[in-house]
Motif scaffolding. Sequence first.
Motif, mmCIF file in Angstrom:
data_model
loop_
_atom_site.group_PDB
_atom_site.id
_atom_site.type_symbol
_atom_site.label_atom_id
_atom_site.label_comp_id
_atom_site.label_asym_id
_atom_site.label_seq_id
_atom_site.Cartn_x
_atom_site.Cartn_y
_atom_site.Cartn_z
ATOM 1 N N ALA A 154 23.747 -32.219 -6.600
ATOM 2 C CA ALA A 154 25.041 -31.395 -6.319
ATOM 3 C C ALA A 154 26.098 -32.141 -6.509
ATOM 4 C CB ALA A 154 24.982 -30.659 -5.031
ATOM 5 N N LYS A 155 26.360 -33.638 -5.933
ATOM 6 C CA LYS A 155 27.225 -34.404 -6.032
ATOM 7 C C LYS A 155 27.641 -34.792 -7.577
ATOM 8 C CE LYS A 155 28.773 -38.986 -4.508
ATOM 9 N NZ LYS A 155 28.497 -40.173 -3.723
ATOM 10 N N ARG A 156 26.547 -35.034 -8.252
ATOM 11 C CA ARG A 156 26.791 -35.717 -9.637
ATOM 12 C C ARG A 156 27.091 -34.598 -10.661
ATOM 13 N NH1 ARG A 156 21.929 -38.867 -12.734
ATOM 14 N NH2 ARG A 156 23.058 -39.341 -14.708
ATOM 15 N N PHE A 157 26.411 -33.296 -10.329
ATOM 16 C CA PHE A 157 26.689 -32.344 -11.477
ATOM 17 C C PHE A 157 27.569 -31.216 -11.149
ATOM 18 C CE2 PHE A 157 22.364 -34.045 -12.420
ATOM 19 C CZ PHE A 157 22.606 -34.720 -13.642
ATOM 20 N N TYR A 158 27.986 -30.878 -9.773
ATOM 21 C CA TYR A 158 28.694 -29.830 -9.481
ATOM 22 C C TYR A 158 30.157 -30.460 -8.924
ATOM 23 C CZ TYR A 158 30.618 -25.667 -7.613
ATOM 24 O OH TYR A 158 31.420 -24.430 -7.129
ATOM 25 N N TYR A 159 30.178 -31.191 -7.995
ATOM 26 C CA TYR A 159 31.405 -31.690 -7.331
ATOM 27 C C TYR A 159 31.609 -33.002 -7.957
ATOM 28 C CZ TYR A 159 30.144 -28.447 -3.526
ATOM 29 O OH TYR A 159 29.999 -27.448 -2.929
ATOM 30 N N VAL A 160 31.602 -32.837 -9.297
ATOM 31 C CA VAL A 160 32.141 -34.076 -9.940
ATOM 32 C C VAL A 160 33.728 -34.673 -9.832
ATOM 33 C CG1 VAL A 160 32.447 -35.134 -12.245
ATOM 34 C CG2 VAL A 160 30.654 -33.413 -11.899
ATOM 35 N N ASN A 161 34.600 -33.735 -9.713
ATOM 36 C CA ASN A 161 36.067 -34.020 -9.636
ATOM 37 C C ASN A 161 36.569 -33.978 -8.142
ATOM 38 O OD1 ASN A 161 36.274 -34.231 -12.581
ATOM 39 N ND2 ASN A 161 36.227 -31.945 -12.766
ATOM 40 N N ALA A 162 35.690 -33.825 -7.203
ATOM 41 C CA ALA A 162 36.393 -33.742 -5.850
ATOM 42 C C ALA A 162 36.135 -34.926 -5.330
ATOM 43 C CB ALA A 162 35.398 -32.732 -5.225
ATOM 44 N N SER A 163 36.999 -35.344 -4.371
ATOM 45 C CA SER A 163 37.326 -36.554 -3.853
ATOM 46 C C SER A 163 36.125 -36.620 -2.649
ATOM 47 C CB SER A 163 38.670 -36.811 -3.156
ATOM 48 O OG SER A 163 38.530 -36.003 -1.921
ATOM 49 N N ASP A 164 35.542 -38.171 -2.496
ATOM 50 C CA ASP A 164 34.706 -38.374 -1.390
ATOM 51 C C ASP A 164 35.033 -37.840 -0.155
ATOM 52 O OD1 ASP A 164 33.268 -39.290 -3.514
ATOM 53 O OD2 ASP A 164 33.662 -41.546 -2.842
ATOM 54 N N GLN A 165 36.240 -38.095 0.292
ATOM 55 C CA GLN A 165 36.838 -37.713 1.630
ATOM 56 C C GLN A 165 36.706 -36.038 1.817
ATOM 57 O OE1 GLN A 165 40.595 -40.432 1.817
ATOM 58 N NE2 GLN A 165 40.394 -39.435 3.876
ATOM 59 N N TYR A 166 37.050 -35.400 0.653
ATOM 60 C CA TYR A 166 37.293 -33.745 0.733
ATOM 61 C C TYR A 166 35.786 -33.389 0.974
ATOM 62 C CZ TYR A 166 37.361 -29.189 -1.145
ATOM 63 O OH TYR A 166 37.172 -27.665 -1.000
ATOM 64 N N LEU A 167 34.736 -33.952 0.192
ATOM 65 C CA LEU A 167 33.623 -33.690 0.356
ATOM 66 C C LEU A 167 32.959 -33.650 1.521
ATOM 67 C CD1 LEU A 167 32.268 -34.595 -3.180
ATOM 68 C CD2 LEU A 167 32.395 -32.193 -2.425
ATOM 69 N N GLY A 168 33.002 -34.948 1.918
ATOM 70 C CA GLY A 168 32.678 -35.413 3.540
ATOM 71 C C GLY A 168 33.089 -34.447 4.489
ATOM 72 N N GLU A 169 34.239 -34.075 4.519
ATOM 73 C CA GLU A 169 34.742 -32.982 5.346
ATOM 74 C C GLU A 169 34.051 -31.872 5.015
ATOM 75 O OE1 GLU A 169 39.051 -31.572 7.352
ATOM 76 O OE2 GLU A 169 38.952 -33.089 5.981
ATOM 77 N N LEU A 170 33.863 -31.329 3.927
ATOM 78 C CA LEU A 170 33.536 -29.975 3.398
ATOM 79 C C LEU A 170 32.121 -29.736 3.911
ATOM 80 C CD1 LEU A 170 33.689 -27.429 1.889
ATOM 81 C CD2 LEU A 170 32.651 -28.715 -0.039
ATOM 82 N N PHE A 171 31.401 -30.761 3.914
ATOM 83 C CA PHE A 171 29.955 -30.658 4.351
ATOM 84 C C PHE A 171 29.524 -30.794 5.824
ATOM 85 C CE2 PHE A 171 28.952 -30.826 -0.184
ATOM 86 C CZ PHE A 171 27.992 -29.893 -0.165
ATOM 87 N N PHE A 172 30.465 -31.499 6.644
ATOM 88 C CA PHE A 172 30.499 -31.334 7.890
ATOM 89 C C PHE A 172 31.020 -30.330 8.508
ATOM 90 C CE2 PHE A 172 33.152 -31.369 11.888
ATOM 91 C CZ PHE A 172 32.207 -31.947 12.779
ATOM 92 N N ASP A 173 31.805 -29.332 7.766
ATOM 93 C CA ASP A 173 32.378 -28.019 8.184
ATOM 94 C C ASP A 173 31.042 -27.146 7.910
ATOM 95 O OD1 ASP A 173 34.665 -28.994 8.533
ATOM 96 O OD2 ASP A 173 35.789 -28.118 7.023
ATOM 97 N N ILE A 174 30.182 -27.408 6.914
ATOM 98 C CA ILE A 174 29.223 -26.482 6.548
ATOM 99 C C ILE A 174 27.923 -26.489 7.672
ATOM 100 C CG2 ILE A 174 27.222 -26.135 5.054
ATOM 101 C CD1 ILE A 174 29.345 -26.960 2.461
ATOM 102 N N SER A 175 27.761 -27.879 7.899
ATOM 103 C CA SER A 175 26.958 -28.078 8.965
ATOM 104 C C SER A 175 27.182 -27.537 10.584
ATOM 105 C CB SER A 175 26.703 -29.723 9.168
ATOM 106 O OG SER A 175 26.070 -30.197 8.142
ATOM 107 N N LEU A 176 28.609 -27.576 10.504
ATOM 108 C CA LEU A 176 29.153 -27.126 11.898
ATOM 109 C C LEU A 176 28.715 -25.599 11.930
ATOM 110 C CD1 LEU A 176 30.826 -27.910 14.574
ATOM 111 C CD2 LEU A 176 32.757 -27.025 13.181
ATOM 112 N N PHE A 177 29.049 -25.082 10.655
ATOM 113 C CA PHE A 177 28.835 -23.155 10.583
ATOM 114 C C PHE A 177 27.790 -23.007 10.774
ATOM 115 C CE2 PHE A 177 27.855 -20.097 7.557
ATOM 116 C CZ PHE A 177 28.612 -18.775 8.233
#
Length: 680
Positions: free
Chosen positions: A286-309
Motif C-alpha cells: 500500500a505504501k509503495r503503490f498507493y500512498y506514493v506522494n503522501a509524507s511519512d509523518q502524515y501516513l504515520g498519523e493516519l494509520f495511528f488514527d485507523i488503529s484507534l478507530f
Amino acid sequence: MLEVLHVLSTSPEALHHAVIFLFNGAEENVLQASHGFITQHPWASLVRAFINLEAAGVGGKELVFQTGPENPWLVQAYGSAAKHPFASVVAQEVFQSGIIPSDTDFRIFRDFGNIPGIDLAFIENGYLYHTKYDTADRILTDSIQRAGDNILAVLKYLATSDMLASSSEYQHGKMVFFDVFGLFVIAYPARVGSVVNYMVVLAAVVYLGRKLLQPRRKTAHYTKDFLCGLGVTLVSWFTSLLTVLIIAVFISLIGQSLSWYTHFYVSVCLYGAAAVAKIVFIHSLAKRFYYVNASDQYLGELFFDISLFLHCISLISLTFQGLCLAFVSAMWVAFPLLTRLCLHKDFKEHGAGGKFLVCYLLGLSAPYLYVLYLIWAVFEMFTPILGRSGSQIPPDVVLASLLAVCAVILSSYFINFIYLVKSTKRTTVALTLVCAVTFLLVCTGTFFPYSSDPASPKPKRVFLQHMTRTFHDLDGKVVKRDSGIWINGFDYTGMSHVTPHIPEINDTIRAHCEETAPLCGFPWYLPVHFLIKKNWYLPAPEVSPGDRAHFQLVSKEQTPWNSVRLTFEVTGPSHVSFYVRTHKGSTLSQWSLGNGTPVTSKGGDYFVFYSHGLQASAWRFWIEVQVSEEQPAGMVTVALAAHHFSGKDKRSPELDALKERFPAWTFPSSWVCTYDLFVF
C-alpha cells in the motif's frame, strides 16, 4: 487446606464466623460429593460464601477465574486481602462461555445452593494434569506457599467481615476485576465500567471528529485516505488470518498436527511469523503503490488514527454486549490516545525521532505489557488443553487463529511505523524465512509432538476399554455379540504416532458407528462423542467381570395420559452409563430422574450417568414414552454400559499386554466394561 486449617485452629485470633473445610471426593463422577453436601447436609443452609480450590495444571500461580455471581464484595475481599493476587474477569468470561471443556464445584454451589464464591485454580503445566506424572513432588513449594498466603488471608478477611452475615444485601450486578502484574487488584462495578468505556469512546470520537472539521479540502483528502487505509488494514488482517489457516489446515492434512505441543516456540515461528509477515507485506504494498506522494509523518498519523478507530469499534461492541472484558479494549483506546495527544506537538515539529519513539513506547507500555501478561496466561492454559480436546477440532487451526489474533492486536499501533521507516524489505524477508524454514522442518516431522522426558513430560492421552457388546432385538433374542479393545486417543493425531509401535492399531480397525444404537453403540463413560469420533476397535476375547451388570424390565404399563411407562432395575458395578434413543413416532416425555424432564446429549440421544458406593441397593427408575403411531420395530432402544474401574474386574490379560506395548510418551488409561442393548 490442611495447613490453613492448622493455622486457623491454633491462632489466638477470634473469628466472627464459622469456617467449614469440605474435602470433596467423586469430583470426576460429575461433582457428586459437592452436590451431596449442598443439597443434603444440615450445614448447607448456613453457608454464606465459599472458596473453591481447583487445578487445571501442576502448580504455578493460582488464578481466580470465577467469582460471584452478582456479589462484588467477594472480589473486593480478594483484592483487599490476597498477598499475591492473580485474577481476571477475562478468564471468568472465557470459562463461562463454555470454550474450555471443564467444570468445577463452583457451578454446583452456585446453581444448587445459590451461594456466591471464588473459584481458584493452578493453571501451569497442564500437560501433566490427570496423568501418572501428576504427583506431589512436581508441585513447587513456592506454589503451595503462595496459594496458602492468599487463601489464608482471604479466609481471615471473610471470617471477620461484617458483610458475611447479611451478604444478600450487598448483591448487585457484575464486577470488572483484574490484577496488575500480581501487585494489586483493580475492581469496579460493571455499570461503572460501561460509563468509563463510553467516556473513552467519546474522547476518541472527539479526537477523530476534529480532523473531519478541518477545511473542506483537507477533510476530503483525509477522509479518502482514512477509508482506503481502513480497507488496507482490514485486508491485511483478513489475509493474515487466511494465510495461517491455510498453513494450519495443510499441516493437519499431512499428519503433522501438534508439532508445537512440546516445543511451543515452533508455533510462534510458524504461525506468528507468517501472520506478522503478511501484515507487513500488505502495508508495504500500500505504501509503495498507493500512498506514493503522501509524507511519512502524515501516513504515520493516519494509520495511528485507523488503529484507534478499530479498537474503538471493538470497545463499543464488547460494551454493548455487556462483557466485562471490554476494559481491555478501553486500555487500547485510552492509553494510545493520551500518548498521541501528549506527543502531538513534538511529532509535528520533529517527526518520529528518537525522543518521540521512546515517549511513544512508554505511553503504549501499559496496554502492551498487560495484554502480553494476559496472552501468557491464555497460552499457559490453552496449549495443554489442545492436547486433550478431541479428534474433531484441528488444534493447529485453533492455535494458528489465536496467534493471528495476537499478531493483529500487538501490531495495531506499530503499523504506522511501516509508513515511517524507509524500507520493510529486510523485516519481511526475515519473517518469511523463519516461517518457511519452520514449515519445512514441521513437514518433515522434525518436531515430535510428545515427550517422555522425566524433567518435562508431555504425554499423549489414550483410553483403552476392553469390552463385550451384546445387542438384543424386540423379542429379546441376541442378534449380535462381539468383543474387543476400544481405543480412544484424546487428541487430533489419533493413533498415527502409535501405529509404528503397535502395527495392528491402524485404519483397518477403525470403529464404525452402529447407526441404530444410541451414541453409536459404544460404552461412553461421559457423552464426549461429539469431541471424539476417531476411535479404533481391536478384536479381543470376551470379558466376564465378576460383578457383571444385570438389567431388567420390571414393568410396562399404559398410563391414563396415553403414554407407556417402562420401569427398569439395574445392579452391578459402581459406574454405569444408560442411553436412550426413541424411534420415529415416539418421544420421551418424562422420567423419574433429575427434575423429571428428559435432557438430550449433543448427539440427540439421552445419556444418564449413574454411580454408587461399595454398598448400594438396586437402581430402579422409569421412563415414559409417548407414541403417536404404531411402531412395528419397537418404540425405544435403550442400552446399558457398565464400567469396572477398580479391583480385579478392572483388568484383563489382553488389556495389560496391549497397555505395556504403548510407548513411554503415552499415558494409557484402561478398564473393562460391558455394553448391553435392548429394544422395547
